[in-house]
Design an enzyme around this catalytic site. Sequence first.
Site, PDB file in Angstrom:
ATOM      1  N   ASP A   1       0.924  -1.139  -0.055  1.00  0.00           N
ATOM      2  CA  ASP A   1      -0.068   0.004   0.061  1.00  0.00           C
ATOM      3  C   ASP A   1       0.952   1.094  -0.045  1.00  0.00           C
ATOM      4  OD1 ASP A   1      -2.238   1.694   0.055  1.00  0.00           O
ATOM      5  OD2 ASP A   1      -2.010   1.869   2.460  1.00  0.00           O
ATOM      6  N   SER A   2       0.353   2.392  -0.152  1.00  0.00           N
ATOM      7  CA  SER A   2       1.095   3.521  -0.351  1.00  0.00           C
ATOM      8  C   SER A   2       1.594   3.865   1.344  1.00  0.00           C
ATOM      9  CB  SER A   2       0.208   4.834  -0.855  1.00  0.00           C
ATOM     10  OG  SER A   2      -0.855   4.904   0.105  1.00  0.00           O
TER      11      SER A   2
ATOM     12  N   CYS B   1      -4.274  -0.955  -2.101  1.00  0.00           N
ATOM     13  CA  CYS B   1      -4.256   0.315  -2.348  1.00  0.00           C
ATOM     14  C   CYS B   1      -5.237   0.514  -3.464  1.00  0.00           C
ATOM     15  CB  CYS B   1      -2.698   1.009  -2.624  1.00  0.00           C
ATOM     16  SG  CYS B   1      -3.010   2.883  -3.054  1.00  0.00           S
TER      17      CYS B   1
ATOM     18  N   GLU C   1      -6.130   8.796   9.953  1.00  0.00           N
ATOM     19  CA  GLU C   1      -4.816   8.731  10.348  1.00  0.00           C
ATOM     20  C   GLU C   1      -4.535   9.395  11.657  1.00  0.00           C
ATOM     21  OE1 GLU C   1      -1.470   9.019   7.656  1.00  0.00           O
ATOM     22  OE2 GLU C   1      -2.274   7.393   6.465  1.00  0.00           O
TER      23      GLU C   1
ATOM     24  N   CYS D   1     -11.661   3.077  -0.446  1.00  0.00           N
ATOM     25  CA  CYS D   1     -10.130   3.461   0.271  1.00  0.00           C
ATOM     26  C   CYS D   1      -9.793   2.780   1.156  1.00  0.00           C
ATOM     27  CB  CYS D   1     -10.270   5.245   0.567  1.00  0.00           C
ATOM     28  SG  CYS D   1      -8.676   5.516   1.047  1.00  0.00           S
TER      29      CYS D   1
ATOM     30  N   HIS E   1      -8.565   3.128   4.011  1.00  0.00           N
ATOM     31  CA  HIS E   1      -8.624   3.862   5.116  1.00  0.00           C
ATOM     32  C   HIS E   1      -9.975   3.866   5.721  1.00  0.00           C
ATOM     33  CE1 HIS E   1      -4.632   5.244   4.452  1.00  0.00           C
ATOM     34  NE2 HIS E   1      -4.658   5.901   5.645  1.00  0.00           N
TER      35      HIS E   1
END
Lengths: 269, 269
Positions: free
Chosen positions: A15-16, A78, A157, A189, A191
Amino acid sequence: MGKTQKEKLPIGIFDSGVGGLTVFKEVISLLPTEDIIYLGDTARVPYGTRSPQTVIKYSQEITSFLQRQGIKLLVVACNTSSAVSLPTLQKENTIPVIGVIEPGARWAAEVTQNKKVGVIGTEGTVKSRAYEQTIQMIDHEITVISRACPLLVPLAEEGWLDGEVTRLTAQSYLNPLREEQIDTLVLGCTHYPLLEVTIREIMGDGVYLVNSAKETAKEVQKILDAERLTSPGEKNGSYRFYVTDNVERFIAVGERFLGRTLEAVELVS
Amino acid sequence: MGKTQKEKLPIGIFDSGVGGLTVFKEVISLLPTEDIIYLGDTARVPYGTRSPQTVIKYSQEITSFLQRQGIKLLVVACNTSSAVSLPTLQKENTIPVIGVIEPGARWAAEVTQNKKVGVIGTEGTVKSRAYEQTIQMIDHEITVISRACPLLVPLAEEGWLDGEVTRLTAQSYLNPLREEQIDTLVLGCTHYPLLEVTIREIMGDGVYLVNSAKETAKEVQKILDAERLTSPGEKNGSYRFYVTDNVERFIAVGERFLGRTLEAVELVS
């Protein structure tokens, strides 16, 4: 390399940044005996605002690195990278390469009743129209309404998973989708599953939330079965984590994401 | 190169992305006849969560690029980079290299009455303790209270400059600083001047806001004067912009930042 040895190789996930840990979490929950190597490209995160060419280049570099470690299957955990670089990675590699878009898109197309599906993601994912195209390839009668939600990643985050700020931000992004009366919403996404409670509250019980991480884990299981690559081990798998920058921050944010301690995190460049 | 030619060279300004345009804006307002080359490292933004070694490496690469274009003075218009890479860049280059930390810190030390100064910035800037150290080097009796505000950058880039979400987010970050009764607050990130109205509302008129961008522009003027490098031109300077990724997004966000159209934006790698 013979079949017997190949099965014992780890699964590669990249993932990024830390976001892909939501995919990692679903994979280890479904396939607890598999070894896994995870790479978070924390030196170059976020991919969501980068151009397709740049994201493809980064993804190729990471794939080469993981291939050199020896992996039996690659998960592009990702959405932005899945959206733009999957065909390239699949063409250039002989091992199975699985993205997070197709599993989520397929499930969304299956569960929608009124054929109105919403998709939320980063700017890059939404601009790529990858979910839209994949869903409409399965069923061209489905209307897909997409919306970029750039603030949701930094909120996740920062650990602001609920509370007033997150609720108001999510509302501002999601209200137009509610008004379109979608009955299915893809969390496009990695997240976003962390914000699932807040998103569910806003969308109401009538809207089905598609967690791409969960669907991707199921896809990994299916491919391993089909290709006879499932680990023969009986004890729990072991995990290695690589990051390209800032080990400390990856551990801090990652532990919040996983709800477990993170060990064996190494820096690579 | 003789003095006469050197004066005619442009000023170089770089930032991790669009944020440094707030510095660009103050420089062109104070020094309208100077030519400027601006580089936004949009392929590797944000610097705020990267390790010091990585930020130094990126900053060196960009400085080499700008030096090859020919510049007479370099402005590091990025707080994170100023905080960690300024000594290295100053040692490695013969032209004047100006960061955004020292001008802001110096002004804060001058204006505070009760010797309680607040600093807000990215994780990288706050962790570096650069403002704290610079302010206390000037006056060791000043107490500096720092706070990382990671969500303010994405809010500014999304264009949510006021409104409920931004107000609540800023409140959550700033309330502890208010409680400490600081009388001066350094906006220690190039994006923050965009949120000045909201920040002022929360902090009240009793707290002096230090805009590092403004102080940096004054410093540029001072150094140009002292080194006899001021442009001899009488008409308005010309501007060139380089970005390392996603020209389109830089223009969209940058125009919002500057309140003017952005032309001559080129991609470099």
